[in-house]
Design an enzyme around this catalytic site. Structure first.
Site, PDB file in Angstrom:
ATOM      1  N   GLY A  87       0.815  -1.217   0.000  1.00 26.35           N
ATOM      2  CA  GLY A  87       0.000   0.000   0.000  1.00 26.35           C
ATOM      3  C   GLY A  87       0.842   1.257   0.000  1.00 26.35           C
ATOM      4  O   GLY A  87       0.351   2.350  -0.278  1.00 26.35           O
ATOM      5  N   ARG A  88       2.101   1.107   0.374  1.00 32.94           N
ATOM      6  CA  ARG A  88       2.978   2.288   0.363  1.00 32.94           C
ATOM      7  C   ARG A  88       4.397   1.891  -0.017  1.00 32.94           C
ATOM      8  O   ARG A  88       5.350   2.590   0.293  1.00 32.94           O
ATOM      9  CB  ARG A  88       2.981   2.967   1.720  1.00 32.94           C
ATOM     10  CG  ARG A  88       3.348   2.068   2.879  1.00 32.94           C
ATOM     11  CD  ARG A  88       3.584   2.924   4.089  1.00 32.94           C
ATOM     12  NE  ARG A  88       3.763   2.131   5.295  1.00 32.94           N
ATOM     13  CZ  ARG A  88       4.137   2.637   6.444  1.00 32.94           C
ATOM     14  NH1 ARG A  88       4.392   3.919   6.535  1.00 32.94           N
ATOM     15  NH2 ARG A  88       4.272   1.879   7.497  1.00 32.94           N
ATOM     16  N   ARG A 171      14.853  -0.261   1.015  1.00 31.35           N
ATOM     17  CA  ARG A 171      15.347  -1.421   1.739  1.00 31.35           C
ATOM     18  C   ARG A 171      15.687  -2.555   0.783  1.00 31.35           C
ATOM     19  O   ARG A 171      15.092  -2.670  -0.293  1.00 31.35           O
ATOM     20  CB  ARG A 171      14.355  -1.878   2.817  1.00 31.35           C
ATOM     21  CG  ARG A 171      13.052  -2.400   2.290  1.00 31.35           C
ATOM     22  CD  ARG A 171      12.162  -2.879   3.450  1.00 31.35           C
ATOM     23  NE  ARG A 171      10.862  -3.290   2.955  1.00 31.35           N
ATOM     24  CZ  ARG A 171       9.876  -3.710   3.742  1.00 31.35           C
ATOM     25  NH1 ARG A 171      10.043  -3.746   5.037  1.00 31.35           N
ATOM     26  NH2 ARG A 171       8.733  -4.081   3.221  1.00 31.35           N
ATOM     27  N   ASP A 245       1.391 -11.448   6.901  1.00 28.09           N
ATOM     28  CA  ASP A 245       1.915 -10.593   5.821  1.00 28.09           C
ATOM     29  C   ASP A 245       3.276 -10.019   6.184  1.00 28.09           C
ATOM     30  O   ASP A 245       3.919  -9.381   5.343  1.00 28.09           O
ATOM     31  CB  ASP A 245       0.930  -9.460   5.490  1.00 28.09           C
ATOM     32  CG  ASP A 245       0.488  -8.693   6.722  1.00 28.09           C
ATOM     33  OD1 ASP A 245      -0.024  -9.330   7.658  1.00 28.09           O
ATOM     34  OD2 ASP A 245       0.677  -7.467   6.759  1.00 28.09           O
ATOM     35  N   ASN A 246       3.715 -10.237   7.428  1.00 26.59           N
ATOM     36  CA  ASN A 246       5.032  -9.733   7.825  1.00 26.59           C
ATOM     37  C   ASN A 246       6.037 -10.856   8.056  1.00 26.59           C
ATOM     38  O   ASN A 246       7.114 -10.624   8.592  1.00 26.59           O
ATOM     39  CB  ASN A 246       4.905  -8.893   9.105  1.00 26.59           C
ATOM     40  CG  ASN A 246       4.151  -7.593   8.854  1.00 26.59           C
ATOM     41  OD1 ASN A 246       4.133  -7.089   7.735  1.00 26.59           O
ATOM     42  ND2 ASN A 246       3.518  -7.061   9.867  1.00 26.59           N
TER      43      ASN A 246
HETATM   44  P1  AMP Z   1       2.160  -2.966   8.035  1.00 21.65           P
HETATM   45  O1  AMP Z   1       1.377  -2.823   9.309  1.00 21.65           O
HETATM   46  O2  AMP Z   1       3.161  -1.872   7.796  1.00 21.65           O
HETATM   47  O3  AMP Z   1       2.751  -4.327   7.855  1.00 21.65           O
HETATM   48  O4  AMP Z   1       1.085  -2.765   6.853  1.00 21.65           O
HETATM   49  C1  AMP Z   1      -0.080  -3.519   6.701  1.00 21.65           C
HETATM   50  C2  AMP Z   1      -0.767  -3.122   5.413  1.00 21.65           C
HETATM   51  O5  AMP Z   1      -1.175  -1.751   5.446  1.00 21.65           O
HETATM   52  C3  AMP Z   1       0.088  -3.268   4.172  1.00 21.65           C
HETATM   53  O6  AMP Z   1      -0.738  -3.669   3.118  1.00 21.65           O
HETATM   54  C4  AMP Z   1       0.613  -1.868   3.967  1.00 21.65           C
HETATM   55  O7  AMP Z   1       0.977  -1.619   2.638  1.00 21.65           O
HETATM   56  C5  AMP Z   1      -0.585  -1.038   4.377  1.00 21.65           C
HETATM   57  N1  AMP Z   1      -0.214   0.321   4.823  1.00 21.65           N
HETATM   58  C6  AMP Z   1       0.421   0.654   5.970  1.00 21.65           C
HETATM   59  N2  AMP Z   1       0.589   2.000   6.039  1.00 21.65           N
HETATM   60  C7  AMP Z   1       0.056   2.524   4.904  1.00 21.65           C
HETATM   61  C8  AMP Z   1      -0.076   3.850   4.370  1.00 21.65           C
HETATM   62  N3  AMP Z   1       0.366   4.932   5.034  1.00 21.65           N
HETATM   63  N4  AMP Z   1      -0.669   3.981   3.180  1.00 21.65           N
HETATM   64  C9  AMP Z   1      -1.137   2.923   2.495  1.00 21.65           C
HETATM   65  N5  AMP Z   1      -1.039   1.658   2.933  1.00 21.65           N
HETATM   66  C10 AMP Z   1      -0.455   1.450   4.131  1.00 21.65           C
HETATM   67 MG    MG Z   2       3.863  -5.249   6.638  1.00 22.96          MG
END
Ligand code: AMP
Ligand code: MG
Length: 482
Positions: A87-88, A171, A245-246
């Site tokens: 998502g980012r 990264r 997903d992590n």
């Molecule tokens: P994370 O908690 O960083 O592992 O992210 C979980 C999901 O949320 C993943 O699909 C990320 O791409 C999405 N995500 C986290 N932060 C953002 C953001 N600021 N904008 C868009 N997607 C996000």
């Molecule tokens: Mg993640």
């Protein structure tokens, strides 16, 4: 070798087109270097060319044909979300280093994508510097991880609880597939795609033989993740968001959002603000990783066209595999190499003492070495002074060391190589990030430097060895999605 002149590839896009979408980053107004890891660039033969800043900011692509958004699903806090994805983040493509190894180069915070949902696609400077610092600290501790090459300030503000400066992180990873990558395809009933992804994983790992044997690959991944969790537990690392997903299929520690390190030993420690039930607490990590292995198995069962029965049988091996990995790590922390009856009891009893006296995890292990030949005052002070149970335990441990039949020097060396003097302590991390956000980055780089040789004594770096006040640790909270 130059970034732009290099023939960039993206074997994920060419081998498994279902796994992603071609995409481009969104440009930022005022890129500026915040951090660049020259040693890592050297290691991979990457030169810091004039276009590097634009590339790291997402204002220019090294290759138009290789940039992609990866599609993945994930179990988040136990609930399945079939459509997460980058998502980012944006995979720029693969770099092949001098040894022929492939590295994924991925931007994080590079703008909205088709997977952004309600998110802004951006990241804060604070959280990207946090990932930069901690990923390198983990690498220096000897734990496989993604590693940050650069952090670039964007000149944009990002809205979170407050308005914060934004940044993009670049990264590097041996491959950015996760358990959720397989779950995404399995949820869409695409067994052949799951198989292709596993073949891709096997190829990246150099696991040529048995690349189509899903059970054998599963067992390899079980062993690898068990080792990873054992390593985390040994240094007191709490990942904080062990959603599927992590969890990397390359065995790398990844996504450093709400992670933290143990200070005084409390096995139920949890710092993530959203983890109210303590699902991802320090002592839950082995069980949660077993649960994640179950999700991996379900995706592989779809690929293999089997029931879950044979996978359940394989999964029942998790606890013995993990215990074995853990015992190995903990023995080394005690300076031991042999495996003898009673070792587990010896380890558990030291842990009970550390817990009872709320001893700092890092110092409690590091300073233990000083008590090998005679009781060390500094070590005893960690337990609040002269404690009879500690003295009795030390005597048992010394007897056990004799059974190694090696010199005291050898025991001490083993201990020093497995008990770091320095870890990224939560209070130091927050302190240097607050200053860096204000433009004062000296302390950030001093801490960064101190964490690159965590196992050696270093008088200059000693400023980073002091534990936080208990009250800081009790109130400390970390955050996701920053
Ligand atoms: P994370 O908690 O960083 O592992 O992210 C979980 C999901 O949320 C993943 O699909 C990320 O791409 C999405 N995500 C986290 N932060 C953002 C953001 N600021 N904008 C868009 N997607 C996000
Ligand atoms: Mg993640």
């Amino acid at each position: 070798m130059q970034w732009s002149a290099m023939a960039w590839e993206c074997s994920l896009l060419s081998d498994v087109p279902e796994a992603g979408l071609r995409w481009q980053p969104e440009a930022v107004p005022a890129p500026e270097w915040v951090a660049f890891h020259a040693a890592l660039a050297d290691e991979l033969g990457v030169e810091q060319i004039p276009e590097a800043l634009s590339i790291c900011a997402g204002n220019q692509l090294p290759s138009l044909d290789t940039a992609m958004v990866h599609l993945y699903a994930g179990h988040q806090f136990g609930h399945f979300n079939p459509s997460l994805g980058d998502g980012r983040a944006l995979l720029l493509g693969e770099w092949v280093d001098g040894q022929g190894r492939r590295w994924d180069f991925q931007l994080k915070g590079s703008g909205r994508t088709p997977c952004s949902r309600q998110g802004d696609g951006r990241a804060t400077l604070r959280s990207m510097l946090r990932e930069y610092l901690i990923s390198h600290a983990m690498h220096a501790l000897g734990i496989p991880t993604t590693r940050a090459l650069a952090v670039v300030g964007t000149g944009m503000q990002v809205q979170r609880d407050r308005t914060e400066p934004g940044a993009v992180l670049l990264r590097l990873s041996r491959g950015l597939l996760r358990i959720g990558s397989l779950e995404y395809q399995a949820a869409r009933s695409r067994p052949a795609v799951v198989q292709k992804l596993m073949r891709y994983v096997a190829a990246r790992r150099g696991w040529i033989e048995g690349a189509d044997d899903l059970s054998a690959l599963f067992m390899r991944l079980m062993h690898e993740q068990a080792t990873r969790v054992a390593q985390w537990m040994a240094v007191g690392f709490i990942h904080g968001v062990l959603n599927t997903d992590n969890i990397s299929l390359m065995g790398e520690t990844m996504d450093y959002g709400p992670c933290a390190f143990l200070e005084h030993y409390d096995p139920s420690s949890v710092f993530s603000s959203i983890d109210r039930a303590g699902r991802y607490a320090y002592d839950q990590q082995p069980a949660v990783m077993a649960w994640n292995m179950g999700c991996l198995a379900r995706a592989l069962a779809v690929a293999a066209g089997t029931t879950m029965e044979p996978w359940q049988e394989m999964m029942s091996a998790w606890m013995p595999i993990y215990q074995d990995a853990r015992l190995g790590c903990m023995r080394s922390k005690l300076g031991l190499s042999k495996s003898l009856d009673g070792d587990e009891r010896l380890i558990e009893d030291y842990l009970l003492l550390m817990q009872q006296y709320k001893v700092d995890w890092t110092l409690g292990w590091r300073q233990l070495a000083e008590s090998l030949s005679e009781n060390s005052m500094a070590h005893a002070r960690l337990f609040g002074g002269k404690v009879v149970e500690l003295e009795q335990w030390l005597e048992r441990w010394r007897q056990r060391c004799l059974a190694e039949q090696v010199s005291e020097q050898t025991i001490l060396q083993t201990m020093q190589q497995h008990n770091p003097a320095r870890i990224p302590r939560n209070h130091h991390v927050e302190q240097v990030l607050t200053l860096a956000e204000k433009g004062e980055d000296g302390p950030f780089f001093r801490l960064f430097h101190a964490l690159t040789n965590p196992y050696t004594e270093d008088a200059v770096a000693a400023e980073w060895q002091q534990p936080a006040d208990r009250s800081f640790t009790e109130e400390y909270r970390t955050f996701c999605g920053t």
